[in-house]
Scaffold this active site. Structure first.
Site, PDB file in Angstrom:
ATOM      1  N   HIS A  56     -28.289  21.383  35.821  1.00  0.00           N
ATOM      2  CA  HIS A  56     -29.366  20.897  34.947  1.00  0.00           C
ATOM      3  C   HIS A  56     -28.812  20.363  33.622  1.00  0.00           C
ATOM      4  O   HIS A  56     -29.546  20.278  32.642  1.00  0.00           O
ATOM      5  CB  HIS A  56     -30.358  22.026  34.660  1.00  0.00           C
ATOM      6  N   HIS A 216     -35.161  22.075  41.051  1.00  0.00           N
ATOM      7  CA  HIS A 216     -34.228  22.414  42.130  1.00  0.00           C
ATOM      8  C   HIS A 216     -34.636  21.707  43.414  1.00  0.00           C
ATOM      9  O   HIS A 216     -34.313  22.147  44.506  1.00  0.00           O
ATOM     10  CB  HIS A 216     -34.209  23.916  42.380  1.00  0.00           C
TER      11      HIS A 216
END
Lengths: 329, 329
Positions: A56, A216
Site C-alpha cells: 500500500h 487488497h
C-alpha cells in the site's frame, strides 16, 4: 505478471533497503522490519505507530517523520505484521509519553495490534489505539467497514497534535473524531497482482470496473461498465456523502487517491470531476490532496476520502511535516 | 484502453481544472493553458518557465511554485505547446529580471520555445534558454539526446538560485552545468497509451521489456527479456555512468523515476538495486529522490537520472521549495 522485483519473496525486504537508501532521516531495522525516525524527538511526546500489510506504499512507511508517525511496521504483502514486530515498533518509538497505535480495520491487523498492545503494556508502555474504518463500500459485514484513505488523515492530524505535546488520551480522542468524520469509497479499473500468486486479485473485462473495491482486491458492491470520469466521480461522491454529509461548520478535507498504477494526469481529471460533483451537493473542499498515498500494488483506479474536518483538524492538516511521502513547509 | 477520463480530447483541460481545484497557490489560465504562481514573488527575480507536451505529469505543471518554476505551459498530450502559449507564460512570469526557458530537447519544443523567445524579446523581455538533453539511450541521432529526468534537477537547482536573486546569465549558466553533469536512461515494461489513438506506443510480449525507451514511447536501444530488478538496474546504471563518471569531488544526485504506472514499492526495489550497483562503481549518492516525476502517461517502468553535482548544486537541491509535486521544508 511484469514487475520490477527480484523475487516474489524478497519484495518487502528489497523495498526497505531502497527506502533506507533514499531517506537517511529514517532508521530501518531490517531484521524486525521496523521503520522509525533516525533522530528521536527532543523530549517525550506521544508516539504514533502504524503498520499493516505491505503493498500500500507509501502507507505506512512513507509517513514516518516529524509531524506524522514515529514508527511503522510493514508486514508481508497484504498481510498484517506479527505482534512481536509491532511491539518492536512501539519500543523503538516510545519516548515516555505513551504510544498511539493507528490500526486499519482488518481482522489480522486488529488481532495483532491488540496482542502487541497487551505485550507492550506488560512491559510498562502506555498504549492507546485508534481503529480506522472509513470505507463505506462494505455495509453489512460482521467485521465492519474497512480502513483505507482516512488513515492518512489520522496520521497527519494526530501526528501534528502529538508534536504539539498533547497527551495520549487527547491524541486518541482526536483520532477517533477524525475517523468518525471520514468516509471513503474506491473504484478499480484493474486489480493489483500479488507477486506471490502472479495473478491479479480478480479479472475484469476490457470495459469493466469494480465499484466499491477494497485495497487488497476485495470485491466491491458491483461490477459495472467503464464510464466517463465525471459519471464515476458522481457515483463515488454520492456514496461517500450518503449518511455522512458535512455540516455547515465543517471544512472538508478531500483525498483523491490513486491505487498504484493510475497516473497523476488521470487523478487530476478525477479531482476536477469530484470537485464538481461535491459542488452540486453544496460541499466546498477546504483542502484537496491528489496523489497515490494508499495503494493496492499495481491496481488501477482511485479512491475518494472525505473528512468533515473542524477547525482544529484543518489546522493540524496544515501543520509542518517532513516525511518521505508528505512534506509541509 | 481503460482510463479515468471523460474524452480523449478533454484530458489536458480537465486535468488543469483538477490541478487548480487542488492547488489554490497556482493561477491557471484555462484559455491559454498557462499555470503560474497565484502570488507573485515580492521583488524582481529571474523567472523560470518550462513546458512541453502533457502526459508527463507532474512535469511541468506540478513544479510551479516558490523555489522552482514561475510558470509552465502544458501542450496537448505528447505535443509541444505553440509559441503564443509559451509567450503568454513568459509574460505571466516575468517580474523584471528576465526569463529562463527550460526546454527539453525535442524538435517541436526547441522550435516553439525559440519562436516564443523571439516574440518575447520583441516585447522587451530578456530571455535565456537552457536545453536539457540527458538521455544517453539516443547516441547517433541528428537531433541529439532527448531531455528527460534532468529537467527536474534543472527546475530545482535553477529555481533555488533564482530565488536567491541571481542574475539571468548566472541562472542559465548553472542550468547548463547541471545538464552537462546529468545523464538518464529508461526501461519500459509497458508503453503508455495515448487516449487519442487508444493504442499503446508499442507492444511488448508478456516477458519483454524495451531498454532505452523515451518518454513518448520512442523505441530504445533494444528489446530484451524481463530480468530481475538487480540486473535491470545494473544495465541502467552502467549506461548512465558510461562516459560520465562522477569525479572525486562530485556529490551525485540520483533520481529513480517511475514512468506512470509503476507503484512506489517497485521503485524502492529499483532504488535498492541502483544504489548497490552504484556502490560497485565506487559511486555514493549524496541525495536520492524516488517517485514518479517525469512520466509517460500510463507506461510502466523506470528511468534513472544521475547528476554529478558540485557543492552549490547540492545546496540548491536542498533549498526550500513549495510546489504540488516537490516540497522542501
Amino acid at each position: 505478471m511484469k514487475k520490477l522485483i527480484n523475487s516474489p519473496g524478497s519484495v518487502v525486504d528489497d523495498a526497505l533497503v531502497g527506502l533506507a537508501a533514499a531517506h537517511p532521516a529514517l532508521a530501518v531495522d531490517f531484521e524486525r522490519r521496523v521503520v522509525s525516525r533516525a533522530v528521536c524527538p527532543a523530549g517525550p511526546k506521544v508516539a504514533l505507530v502504524s503498520g499493516g500489510g505491505s503493498g500500500h506504499e507509501p502507507l505506512h512507511i512513507g509517513f514516518v517523520g516529524p509531524g506524522m508517525l514515529d514508527a511503522a511496521c510493514p508486514g508481508e504483502l497484504f498481510t498484517s505484521p506479527p505482534p512481536d514486530r509491532i511491539l518492536a515498533a512501539a519500543q523503538a518509538a516510545d519516548s515516555g509519553a505513551g504510544v498511539l497505535f493507528v490500526v486499519k480495520n482488518y481482522t489480522g491487523d486488529v488481532l495483532n495490534f491488540r496482542l502487541a498492545a497487551e505485550l507492550a503494556a506488560e512491559q510498562g508502555h502506555r498504549v492507546a489505539t485508534v481503529l480506522v474504518d472509513d470505507d463505506v463500500a462494505v455495509r453489512d459485514s460482521a467485521a465492519g467497514r474497512r480502513g483505507t484513505g482516512a488513515t492518512v488523515v489520522v496520521h497527519k492530524t494526530c501526528g501534528a497534535l502529538a508534536e504539539r505535546g498533547a497527551a495520549l488520551e487527547e491524541v486518541r480522542e482526536l483520532g477517533e473524531r477524525v475517523v468518525a468524520a471520514s468516509r471513503s469509497f474506491a473504484v478499480a479499473l484493474a486489480a493489483g497482482t500479488n507477486p506471490e500468486t502472479g495473478r491479479p486479485g480478480f479479472d475484469l473485462a476490457e470495459d469493466e470496473i469494480e465499484v466499491g473495491v477494497g485495497i487488497h482486491g476485495e470485491p466491491g458492491r458491483r461490477r459495472e461498465r467503464l464510464r466517463p470520469a465525471n459519471e464515476l466521480a458522481a457515483t463515488v461522491v454520492d456514496a461517500v456523502l450518503e449518511g455522512n454529509r458535512p455540516g455547515p461548520g465543517d471544512r472538508p478535507i478531500v483525498l483523491v487517491n490513486g491505487l498504484g498504477a493510475t497516473p497523476l494526469i488521470e487523478l487530476y481529471v478525477v479531482c476536477a470531476a469530484v470537485t464538481a460533483r461535491l459542488a452540486e451537493h453544496g460541499v466546498t473542499p477546504a483542502r484537496t490532496l491528489v496523489g497515490s498515498y494508499v495503494t493496492s500494488l499495481d491496481a488501477a483506479g482511485f479512491s475518494l476520502t472525505l473528512t468533515a474536518a473542524d477547525r482544529l483538524m484543518l489546522e493540524l492538516w496544515d501543520a509542518p511535516a517532513d516525511t518521505p511521502a508528505l512534506v509541509r513547509a
